[in-house]
Design a protein around this motif. Structure first.
Motif, PDB file in Angstrom:
ATOM      1  N   ARG A  94       2.712  -3.439  -7.349  1.00  0.00           N
ATOM      2  CA  ARG A  94       3.312  -2.183  -7.274  1.00  0.00           C
ATOM      3  C   ARG A  94       4.532  -2.441  -8.385  1.00  0.00           C
ATOM      4  NH1 ARG A  94       3.293   2.279  -4.340  1.00  0.00           N
ATOM      5  NH2 ARG A  94       1.938   1.531  -3.213  1.00  0.00           N
TER       6      ARG A  94
ATOM      7  N   THR B  72      -2.948  -7.058  -5.332  1.00  0.00           N
ATOM      8  CA  THR B  72      -2.644  -5.864  -5.823  1.00  0.00           C
ATOM      9  C   THR B  72      -1.298  -6.138  -6.307  1.00  0.00           C
ATOM     10  OG1 THR B  72      -2.365  -3.306  -5.321  1.00  0.00           O
ATOM     11  CG2 THR B  72      -1.745  -4.896  -3.632  1.00  0.00           C
TER      12      THR B  72
ATOM     13  N   GLN C 137       1.641   2.140  -6.959  1.00  0.00           N
ATOM     14  CA  GLN C 137       0.509   1.042  -6.826  1.00  0.00           C
ATOM     15  C   GLN C 137      -0.271   0.845  -8.320  1.00  0.00           C
ATOM     16  OE1 GLN C 137      -2.781   1.350  -4.069  1.00  0.00           O
ATOM     17  NE2 GLN C 137      -2.352  -0.780  -3.326  1.00  0.00           N
TER      18      GLN C 137
ATOM     19  N   PRO D 267      -5.980  -1.073  -7.288  1.00  0.00           N
ATOM     20  CA  PRO D 267      -6.335  -0.837  -5.871  1.00  0.00           C
ATOM     21  C   PRO D 267      -6.711  -2.398  -5.412  1.00  0.00           C
ATOM     22  CG  PRO D 267      -8.220  -0.652  -7.192  1.00  0.00           C
ATOM     23  CD  PRO D 267      -6.973  -0.606  -8.062  1.00  0.00           C
ATOM     24  N   ASN D 268      -6.333  -2.464  -3.927  1.00  0.00           N
ATOM     25  CA  ASN D 268      -6.608  -3.860  -3.206  1.00  0.00           C
ATOM     26  C   ASN D 268      -8.072  -3.558  -2.647  1.00  0.00           C
ATOM     27  OD1 ASN D 268      -6.668  -5.972  -1.323  1.00  0.00           O
ATOM     28  ND2 ASN D 268      -5.008  -5.301  -0.176  1.00  0.00           N
TER      29      ASN D 268
ATOM     30  N   GLU E  67       0.746  -1.156   0.097  1.00  0.00           N
ATOM     31  CA  GLU E  67      -0.054   0.069  -0.036  1.00  0.00           C
ATOM     32  C   GLU E  67       0.872   1.263   0.047  1.00  0.00           C
ATOM     33  OE1 GLU E  67      -3.629   1.965   2.281  1.00  0.00           O
ATOM     34  OE2 GLU E  67      -2.906   0.041   3.109  1.00  0.00           O
TER      35      GLU E  67
ATOM     36  N   ASP F 270      -8.622  -8.146   2.438  1.00  0.00           N
ATOM     37  CA  ASP F 270      -7.607  -7.389   1.656  1.00  0.00           C
ATOM     38  C   ASP F 270      -6.219  -7.342   2.633  1.00  0.00           C
ATOM     39  OD1 ASP F 270      -8.296  -6.006   4.207  1.00  0.00           O
ATOM     40  OD2 ASP F 270      -8.492  -3.980   3.375  1.00  0.00           O
TER      41      ASP F 270
END
Length: 96
Positions: A94, A92, A9, A12-13, A3, A40
């Motif tokens: 990144r 997610t 990112q 979104p998670n 996060e 999550d």
């Protein structure tokens, strides 16, 4: 790190299986919920490798069963897509 880590990112998670595979490039970090409660919470990380010869989205990560980083499917398919252990837990990604 999923996060608030460095970089961007990519999705979104939402606490459900991430499916925005088109946003991924080889080398992106991918994050998973380890379960057993599917939400999550992030408990596992790997690195995206790209699409394999069958058109599936592959990653590499370290696993207890394989005792280190593995491309193999020991301890669960190394796939982001589908209904396997890691696929349904992919949350997610990144890019650093």
């Amino acid at each position: 790190m999923a996060e608030f880590g460095p970089g961007a990112q990519l999705m979104p998670n939402r606490g459900t299986q991430a499916r925005e595979y088109e946003r991924l490039n080889a080398g992106d970090l991918v994050f998973f919920n380890g379960g057993p409660v599917l939400n999550d919470h992030i408990e596992h990380m790997g690195m995206y490798l790209g699409v394999d010869s069958d058109g599936r989205h592959r990653f590499i990560s370290s696993r207890t069963k394989a005792n280190g980083p593995t491309l193999g499917d020991t301890g669960g398919d190394s796939l982001l897509d589908g209904s396997g252990h890691y696929g349904v837990r992919f949350r997610t990604a990144r890019r650093i």
